[in-house]
Design an enzyme around this catalytic site. Structure first.
Site, mmCIF file in Angstrom:
data_model
loop_
_atom_site.group_PDB
_atom_site.id
_atom_site.type_symbol
_atom_site.label_atom_id
_atom_site.label_comp_id
_atom_site.label_asym_id
_atom_site.label_seq_id
_atom_site.Cartn_x
_atom_site.Cartn_y
_atom_site.Cartn_z
ATOM 1 N N LYS A 175 -61.513 -17.060 30.781
ATOM 2 C CA LYS A 175 -61.829 -18.495 30.806
ATOM 3 C C LYS A 175 -61.345 -19.048 29.472
ATOM 4 O O LYS A 175 -62.032 -18.948 28.458
ATOM 5 C CB LYS A 175 -63.342 -18.667 30.962
ATOM 6 C CG LYS A 175 -63.799 -19.952 31.630
ATOM 7 C CD LYS A 175 -63.269 -21.218 31.021
ATOM 8 C CE LYS A 175 -64.110 -21.734 29.878
ATOM 9 N NZ LYS A 175 -63.419 -22.801 29.128
ATOM 10 N N GLU A 249 -68.493 -13.430 19.092
ATOM 11 C CA GLU A 249 -67.762 -13.620 17.826
ATOM 12 C C GLU A 249 -67.818 -15.108 17.528
ATOM 13 O O GLU A 249 -67.203 -15.909 18.237
ATOM 14 C CB GLU A 249 -66.305 -13.154 17.965
ATOM 15 C CG GLU A 249 -66.158 -11.679 18.310
ATOM 16 C CD GLU A 249 -66.667 -10.750 17.223
ATOM 17 O OE1 GLU A 249 -66.782 -11.185 16.061
ATOM 18 O OE2 GLU A 249 -66.970 -9.586 17.539
ATOM 19 N N CYS A 283 -61.802 -19.669 12.391
ATOM 20 C CA CYS A 283 -63.146 -19.136 12.149
ATOM 21 C C CYS A 283 -63.218 -18.609 10.720
ATOM 22 O O CYS A 283 -64.281 -18.580 10.113
ATOM 23 C CB CYS A 283 -63.480 -18.039 13.152
ATOM 24 S SG CYS A 283 -62.279 -16.712 13.176
ATOM 25 N N GLU A 365 -70.769 -25.508 10.123
ATOM 26 C CA GLU A 365 -69.325 -25.330 10.254
ATOM 27 C C GLU A 365 -68.732 -26.609 10.847
ATOM 28 O O GLU A 365 -69.171 -27.086 11.885
ATOM 29 C CB GLU A 365 -69.045 -24.158 11.208
ATOM 30 C CG GLU A 365 -67.573 -23.832 11.322
ATOM 31 C CD GLU A 365 -67.287 -22.839 12.446
ATOM 32 O OE1 GLU A 365 -67.855 -22.988 13.546
ATOM 33 O OE2 GLU A 365 -66.477 -21.921 12.228
HETATM 34 P P1 NAD Z 1 -66.921 -23.731 21.816
HETATM 35 O O1 NAD Z 1 -68.146 -22.908 21.652
HETATM 36 O O2 NAD Z 1 -67.043 -25.175 22.026
HETATM 37 O O3 NAD Z 1 -66.064 -23.197 23.080
HETATM 38 C C1 NAD Z 1 -65.646 -21.850 23.181
HETATM 39 C C2 NAD Z 1 -65.410 -21.538 24.649
HETATM 40 O O4 NAD Z 1 -66.650 -21.586 25.344
HETATM 41 C C3 NAD Z 1 -64.478 -22.508 25.362
HETATM 42 O O5 NAD Z 1 -63.662 -21.791 26.268
HETATM 43 C C4 NAD Z 1 -65.459 -23.397 26.114
HETATM 44 O O6 NAD Z 1 -64.894 -23.984 27.259
HETATM 45 C C5 NAD Z 1 -66.521 -22.399 26.496
HETATM 46 N N1 NAD Z 1 -67.847 -22.954 26.811
HETATM 47 C C6 NAD Z 1 -68.409 -24.118 26.406
HETATM 48 N N2 NAD Z 1 -69.653 -24.252 26.918
HETATM 49 C C7 NAD Z 1 -69.890 -23.123 27.628
HETATM 50 C C8 NAD Z 1 -71.007 -22.645 28.373
HETATM 51 N N3 NAD Z 1 -72.127 -23.347 28.507
HETATM 52 N N4 NAD Z 1 -70.916 -21.439 28.960
HETATM 53 C C9 NAD Z 1 -69.800 -20.694 28.830
HETATM 54 N N5 NAD Z 1 -68.702 -21.095 28.154
HETATM 55 C C10 NAD Z 1 -68.754 -22.287 27.563
HETATM 56 O O7 NAD Z 1 -65.999 -23.408 20.573
HETATM 57 P P2 NAD Z 1 -64.549 -24.002 20.208
HETATM 58 O O8 NAD Z 1 -64.708 -25.382 19.696
HETATM 59 O O9 NAD Z 1 -63.603 -23.733 21.324
HETATM 60 O O10 NAD Z 1 -64.134 -23.023 19.049
HETATM 61 C C11 NAD Z 1 -64.522 -23.162 17.728
HETATM 62 C C12 NAD Z 1 -65.529 -22.111 17.363
HETATM 63 O O11 NAD Z 1 -65.023 -20.801 17.627
HETATM 64 C C13 NAD Z 1 -65.825 -22.139 15.863
HETATM 65 O O12 NAD Z 1 -67.205 -21.982 15.687
HETATM 66 C C14 NAD Z 1 -65.076 -20.918 15.357
HETATM 67 O O13 NAD Z 1 -65.555 -20.421 14.145
HETATM 68 C C15 NAD Z 1 -65.253 -19.965 16.490
HETATM 69 N N6 NAD Z 1 -64.289 -18.874 16.445
HETATM 70 C C16 NAD Z 1 -64.726 -17.610 16.082
HETATM 71 C C17 NAD Z 1 -63.839 -16.546 15.987
HETATM 72 C C18 NAD Z 1 -64.312 -15.162 15.604
HETATM 73 O O14 NAD Z 1 -63.573 -14.206 15.786
HETATM 74 N N7 NAD Z 1 -65.512 -15.005 15.066
HETATM 75 C C19 NAD Z 1 -62.482 -16.756 16.249
HETATM 76 C C20 NAD Z 1 -62.055 -18.040 16.614
HETATM 77 C C21 NAD Z 1 -62.979 -19.091 16.705
#
Ligand code: NAD
Length: 468
Positions: A175, A249, A283, A365
């Site tokens: 997804k 993560e 991240c 963040e």
């Molecule tokens: P997000 O949490 O908004 O979305 C991440 C994913 O989750 C997307 O595919 C989104 O469609 C999905 N999603 C949203 N609501 C959901 C739900 N209720 N159930 C299941 N899936 C759902 O995050 P973002 O804005 O896409 O990404 C930014 C975040 O990702 C930042 O916090 C960043 O630090 C983190 N990140 C972490 C790592 C790591 O390795 N630790 C790497 C990259 C990004």
């Protein structure tokens, strides 16, 4: 103007959302329409999970060597299309082609690294208190994996999960973020040219519509998620109710420390790249710069000049830009802090000063090109400021003093420490992940990732010497 339409990929076939619904994806660089995308719901998730469930047993009977061979073919197929993959990323994220090509190469390298595990996937043997008993610890697939990822570095995000998940004998439903449908479709399409149908399925959609049925589906054995702490918390609660395996993560508020004995040219260069590359949407971005009093003024002046000249990139969405601008209200802005006067979602690289270490801005963040400068007297105070955070993903220190570097490495609460470099820069063979609210204890990439996608099984062999 023709706007392409992007479908799901279930059981090896392209399929629009069962409901016929779509959503529009815009280009961050100028706000123009890029494509329409399948807006999936429960029905599409059911179909994708069913396809994965039925493909998984046969896939798991292939030897790890054979699965590794197929994944090497997939890595080669991706390599042959690296320019096309990078082009898709440039369009849907607005990042530079150089950055997108680097990400395509990183994703491909992950593929080669995982494929090599086909000739290893080592287990263990152990001793026993019982004579003639041999115990083998072997790795087994978990089953069906839901892979839910963020938009920020889309190709590595797919590769870090899809390669090990599938290599370990699982079938998966990917997804992707609603912000990166084009790269996800191309990645899944190439994968489905190499892998049997149903082994890697792709379901597009809005997170709050397609995410919940996937997370809550009883046939999903593992949810592997990369994204925000907020979404991760929700997923952990929901998947936890049915006791599914969950790997999270999450975010970071990573700090880079500049000591009074640092090579300042180097520290400034790394601080700029760590804070602002990929428009701070990493991240591992350095959103906190902790600088010794003795070099603070010089560092601030030179860093501010670098920030003003830094080539900006757009944020992923209007919503993200508005959210970040809103959170800067009332803060002391040294550089930037405003929207750039051009179409699309551009925020000037931004530097803040005089923010308390425990203020909301220091703890939350933002996921954009915003960094905060902190003035500290010495290493003790630096470590205190760095650790005064709900997150603990990556960290860095600039010093010429080995003892300081080692003390920092020991005391910092983070999953990654870099001495005299940036807060980012992981490689496929290095485990990556964080402590506190940056994750739930798993490490992705490296051989550590095998722990996410396998379960240990202990096989006891008891021989009877009398029967020889
Ligand atoms: P997000 O949490 O908004 O979305 C991440 C994913 O989750 C997307 O595919 C989104 O469609 C999905 N999603 C949203 N609501 C959901 C739900 N209720 N159930 C299941 N899936 C759902 O995050 P973002 O804005 O896409 O990404 C930014 C975040 O990702 C930042 O916090 C960043 O630090 C983190 N990140 C972490 C790592 C790591 O390795 N630790 C790497 C990259 C990004």
């Amino acid at each position: 103007m023709h706007i392409p339409s992007i479908a799901n990929l279930i059981d090896g076939r392209a399929a629009p959302a069962a409901s016929g619904q779509t959503f529009e994806k815009l280009r961050p660089a100028d706000g123009s329409p890029l494509c329409t995308v399948a807006r999936s719901d429960d029905a599409d998730v059911l179909a994708a999970v069913a396809a994965a469930r039925s493909a998984q047993p046969a896939w798991a009977t292939l030897t790890p060597v054979e699965r590794g061979r197929l994944l090497r073919e997939l890595a080669l197929a991706l390599q042959a299309r690296r320019e096309e993959l990078a082009d898709a990323v440039v369009e849907e994220t607005g990042k530079s082609r150089e950055l997108a090509l680097g990400e395509a190469d990183a994703a491909i390298e992950m593929g080669f690294f995982v494929a090599g595990e086909g000739r290893r996937l080592y287990g263990r043997t152990t001793t026993s208190a019982t004579p003639n008993r041999t115990v083998l610890a072997t790795r087994r697939p978990v089953g069906v994996a839901a892979l839910i990822v963020s938009f920020n570095t889309p190709l590595p995000n797919y590769a870090w999960k899809a390669f090990p998940a599938v290599f370990c004998g699982n079938a998966a439903v990917l997804k992707p973020s609603e912000h990166t449908p084009a790269s996800a479709s191309l990645f899944a399409q190439v994968a489905n040219e190499v892998l049997p149908p149903g082994v890697l399925n792709l379901v597009h959609g809005l997170g709050n519509e397609v995410g919940p049925p996937l997370v809550e589906h009883a046939d999903v054995d593992l949810v592997s998620f990369t994204g925000s702490a907020e979404t991760g918390r929700w997923i952990n609660e929901r998947a936890g109710r049915r006791l599914a395996k969950v790997c999270l993560e999450l975010g970071g508020k990573n700090a880079l420390v500049v000591c009074d004995d640092a090579d300042l040219d180097r520290a400034i260069e790394w601080s700029l790249a760590s804070a602002f590359s990929n428009a701070g949407q990493r991240c591992a971005a350095a959103s906190r710069l902790v600088v010794f009093d003795a070099v603070y003024d010089e560092f601030r002046d030179r860093f501010a000049r670098g920030a003003r000249n830094y080539e900006p990139g757009p944020l992923i969405s209007e919503e993200s830009l508005e959210r970040i601008l809103g959170s800067l209200d009332g803060a002391e802005v040294a550089v930037g802090g405003e929207r750039l006067d051009r179409p699309g979602w551009w925020l000037a690289p931004t530097v803040l000063e005089n923010v308390a270490a425990d203020a909301d801005l220091s703890c939350r963040e933002l996921f954009g090109p915003v960094t905060i400068l902190y003035r500290v007297r010495n290493l003790d105070e630096a470590i205190e400021v760095v650790n005064d955070s709900p997150y603990g993903l990556t960290s860095a220190i600039h010093t010429a003093n080995l003892h300081r570097a080692m003390r920092f490495a020991d005391a910092v609460q983070a999953g990654v420490v870099v001495v005299n470099g940036g807060t980012h820069g992981s490689e496929p063979h290095m485990g990556f992940g964080g402590v506190k609210q940056s994750g739930t204890g798993w490490r992705e990439a490296g051989v550590e990732t095998l722990d996410v996608y396998t379960e240990w099984k202990y096989v006891n062999l008891i021989a009877d010497p009398a029967k020889t």
